[in-house]
Design a protein around this motif. Sequence first.
Motif, PDB file in Angstrom:
ATOM      1  N   LEU A  47       0.824  -1.202   0.000  1.00 59.88           N
ATOM      2  CA  LEU A  47       0.000   0.000   0.000  1.00 59.88           C
ATOM      3  C   LEU A  47       0.861   1.256   0.000  1.00 59.88           C
ATOM      4  O   LEU A  47       0.579   2.222  -0.710  1.00 59.88           O
ATOM      5  N   ILE A  48       1.923   1.236   0.787  1.00 60.31           N
ATOM      6  CA  ILE A  48       2.840   2.374   0.813  1.00 60.31           C
ATOM      7  C   ILE A  48       3.518   2.529  -0.535  1.00 60.31           C
ATOM      8  O   ILE A  48       3.686   3.640  -1.043  1.00 60.31           O
ATOM      9  N   ALA A  49       3.898   1.410  -1.153  1.00 60.15           N
ATOM     10  CA  ALA A  49       4.530   1.469  -2.472  1.00 60.15           C
ATOM     11  C   ALA A  49       3.589   2.060  -3.511  1.00 60.15           C
ATOM     12  O   ALA A  49       4.011   2.867  -4.350  1.00 60.15           O
ATOM     13  N   VAL A  50       2.323   1.708  -3.459  1.00 55.39           N
ATOM     14  CA  VAL A  50       1.341   2.261  -4.397  1.00 55.39           C
ATOM     15  C   VAL A  50       1.231   3.771  -4.209  1.00 55.39           C
ATOM     16  O   VAL A  50       1.228   4.534  -5.172  1.00 55.39           O
ATOM     17  N   GLN A  51       1.161   4.213  -2.964  1.00 55.21           N
ATOM     18  CA  GLN A  51       1.035   5.645  -2.688  1.00 55.21           C
ATOM     19  C   GLN A  51       2.291   6.403  -3.107  1.00 55.21           C
ATOM     20  O   GLN A  51       2.207   7.495  -3.675  1.00 55.21           O
ATOM     21  N   LEU A  52       3.456   5.837  -2.842  1.00 51.88           N
ATOM     22  CA  LEU A  52       4.696   6.498  -3.259  1.00 51.88           C
ATOM     23  C   LEU A  52       4.800   6.553  -4.782  1.00 51.88           C
ATOM     24  O   LEU A  52       5.274   7.548  -5.337  1.00 51.88           O
ATOM     25  N   TRP A  53       4.357   5.513  -5.446  1.00 46.93           N
ATOM     26  CA  TRP A  53       4.373   5.527  -6.912  1.00 46.93           C
ATOM     27  C   TRP A  53       3.438   6.602  -7.453  1.00 46.93           C
ATOM     28  O   TRP A  53       3.720   7.251  -8.449  1.00 46.93           O
ATOM     29  N   ALA A  54       2.326   6.827  -6.765  1.00 49.89           N
ATOM     30  CA  ALA A  54       1.377   7.852  -7.194  1.00 49.89           C
ATOM     31  C   ALA A  54       1.968   9.256  -7.064  1.00 49.89           C
ATOM     32  O   ALA A  54       1.623  10.144  -7.837  1.00 49.89           O
ATOM     33  N   THR A  55       2.866   9.462  -6.101  1.00 43.31           N
ATOM     34  CA  THR A  55       3.473  10.778  -5.909  1.00 43.31           C
ATOM     35  C   THR A  55       4.848  10.885  -6.569  1.00 43.31           C
ATOM     36  O   THR A  55       5.473  11.935  -6.515  1.00 43.31           O
TER      37      THR A  55
END
Length: 102
Positions: free
Chosen positions: A4-12
Motif C-alpha cells: 500500500l505504501i509502495a502504491v502511494q509512493l508511486w502515485a506521488t
Amino acid sequence: MACLIAVQLWATFGMSVLIFMAGLATVSCELVEVARLDGAKPGQIWWHVILPAMRPILEFVAVVTTIGVLTTMFGVIYVLTAGGPATATTLPEFLVGWSRAG
C-alpha cells in the motif's frame, strides 16, 4: 502494508521527479565547474556540491510526500484491501473514514 505504501509512493513519484528536476536546474554550474577544476570526482561533486545545494528541495519533497501519504492513505486502503485481511491494513485514518462511509 508495504504494498500500500509502495502504491502511494508511486502515485506521488511523478511530482517528486518534477520538483527534483527543477531543483537540479537551480544548482549553480559555476560550483560544479569549480569542483571539477579542483579535481573532484563525479561522486564527490554529487555528494559535496549538488546534494547540499538541493537540501531545501529534498526537505520540501520529503514533507509534501509525507503529508500526501498521510492524507490520502484512506482511499488507497479502501480501494485495494478494505482494511483486510483481518485488520492488517487498518489505520486510525481508515477507521474514521470507515465509520463515516458505513
